[in-house]
Scaffold this motif. Structure first.
Motif, PDB file in Angstrom:
ATOM      1  N   THR A 167      -2.964   3.773 -30.362  1.00 33.92           N
ATOM      2  CA  THR A 167      -2.736   3.786 -31.804  1.00 33.92           C
ATOM      3  C   THR A 167      -3.979   3.361 -32.590  1.00 33.92           C
ATOM      4  N   GLY A 192      -4.024   8.362 -31.481  1.00 33.50           N
ATOM      5  CA  GLY A 192      -2.733   8.711 -32.077  1.00 33.50           C
ATOM      6  C   GLY A 192      -1.655   8.851 -31.014  1.00 33.50           C
ATOM      7  N   ASP A 193      -0.460   9.115 -31.492  1.00 38.46           N
ATOM      8  CA  ASP A 193       0.718   9.192 -30.635  1.00 38.46           C
ATOM      9  C   ASP A 193       0.775  10.572 -29.972  1.00 38.46           C
ATOM     10  N   ARG A 198       2.993  12.076 -28.550  1.00 34.04           N
ATOM     11  CA  ARG A 198       4.215  12.877 -28.742  1.00 34.04           C
ATOM     12  C   ARG A 198       4.064  13.822 -29.927  1.00 34.04           C
ATOM     13  N   ASP A 199       3.015  13.601 -30.722  1.00 37.35           N
ATOM     14  CA  ASP A 199       2.777  14.416 -31.919  1.00 37.35           C
ATOM     15  C   ASP A 199       1.859  15.599 -31.552  1.00 37.35           C
ATOM     16  N   ALA A 254       0.120  17.564 -33.243  1.00 37.71           N
ATOM     17  CA  ALA A 254      -1.165  17.605 -33.974  1.00 37.71           C
ATOM     18  C   ALA A 254      -2.187  16.689 -33.291  1.00 37.71           C
ATOM     19  N   VAL A 255      -1.724  15.557 -32.796  1.00 36.87           N
ATOM     20  CA  VAL A 255      -2.624  14.638 -32.083  1.00 36.87           C
ATOM     21  C   VAL A 255      -3.076  15.284 -30.778  1.00 36.87           C
ATOM     22  N   ALA A 294       4.703  16.707 -24.135  1.00 35.66           N
ATOM     23  CA  ALA A 294       3.941  17.172 -25.317  1.00 35.66           C
ATOM     24  C   ALA A 294       2.500  17.500 -24.927  1.00 35.66           C
TER      25      ALA A 294
END
Ligand code: 15L
Length: 270
Positions: free
Chosen positions: A35, A50-51, A53-54, A56-57, A93
């Motif tokens: 994070t 970043g996470d 699970r996203d 975009a990350v 992801a």
């Protein structure tokens, strides 16, 4: 030059790999922390965070990447809900991102805890039964299966590295069997990145330990030849008390096997 992404770059293993991969010839490194933002180690390093699970990350991490070294995730025993989010959903992801970005190969940080309920008297081959010693080990078994599935169905090469104890030097008797020294860790990951073709492989992430439970390591064909041996530290390690209880000494997973162990019918080994 090949672009390599390293997730989990601020974790215990990632911190060792990051400067080594950055210094390796032929590699352009993109490092991802969790994070918190990472400060680049040099102007040659691309960083992100970043996470995972996203999507975009994940897109930011994997754009233009040939090999992902996936070290991110929860690395200790934790409640199931946390493990499911960090080690199952995030890995899914990441793999969907690997499909989108046509990543050629994923080096997956599996763990000895996928097989941690084998007895310390057993010597294991790579096709041994999967015997997780908790929810963390279970997530690694699932991750190995996912790594296999994305090779079988989508052609993303995968190497599941069942990492033993990746620390600077062994500190307790169990480590005499499980230790993966830092030099060997770096050598192993470089070989996993550079191997011309991998298909799908499971390998032991372990040094050349005299008391190893896991031989052969399975990645000799990648050119990995471990040179460190925990035995060099045996006298020092064995002069100190063993921190493991009787259950931890009985099973390869050590303290992970002890956690929430309730079987009264299995006699502890003292
Ligand atoms: C692991 O998989 C853990 O991430 C690490 O914290 C150690 O416990 C290691 O295994 C081990 O088995 O020593």
């Amino acid at each position: 030059m090949r672009t390599v992404a390293l997730s989990g770059a601020s974790g215990n293993v990632g911190r060792v790999l990051r400067p080594a991969l950055l210094a390796a010839p032929g590699i352009t490194l993109r490092s991802a922390g969790g994070t918190r933002p990472l400060t680049p180690l040099s102007e040659d390093e691309d960083v992100c965070h970043g996470d995972l699970r996203d999507p975009a990350v994940v897109d930011r991490l994997l754009k233009g990447v040939e090999v992902l070294v996936h070290m991110a995730g929860t690395s200790v025993e934790r409640p199931l809900a946390e493990i499911v989010e960090n080690n199952l959903r995030a890995l899914h992801a990441v793999y969907e991102g690997a499909r989108r970005h046509r990543v050629r190969r994923v080096v997956f940080a599996s763990s000895n805890h996928a097989i941690g309920m084998h007895s310390t008297e057993d010597r294991l081959a790579l096709n041994c039964d999967v015997r997780p010693d908790g929810f963390y080990g279970l997530s690694k078994a699932w991750g190995e299966a996912m790594t296999r599935m994305y090779w079988d169905k989508h052609g993303i090469e995968g190497i599941s590295v069942r990492i033993g104890t990746a620390i600077e030097k062994p500190t307790e008797p169990r480590h005499l069997s499980t230790w993966l020294g830092h030099d060997d860790l770096v050598q192993l990951v470089l070989r996993c990145i550079e191997a011309p073709a991998a298909g799908y492989l499971v390998v032991w992430g372990v040094s050349n330990n005299t008391r190893s439970w896991w031989q052969p390591v399975g990645c000799e064909r990648l050119g990995y030849h471990p040179v460190q041996n925990a035995e060099d530290y045996a006298a020092e390690v064995l002069s100190r008390p063993d921190p493991l209880d009787a259950v931890g000494r009985r099973f390869q997973g050590g303290s992970f096997a002890t956690a929430d162990f309730t079987r009264p019918d299995i006699p502890a080994r003292t």
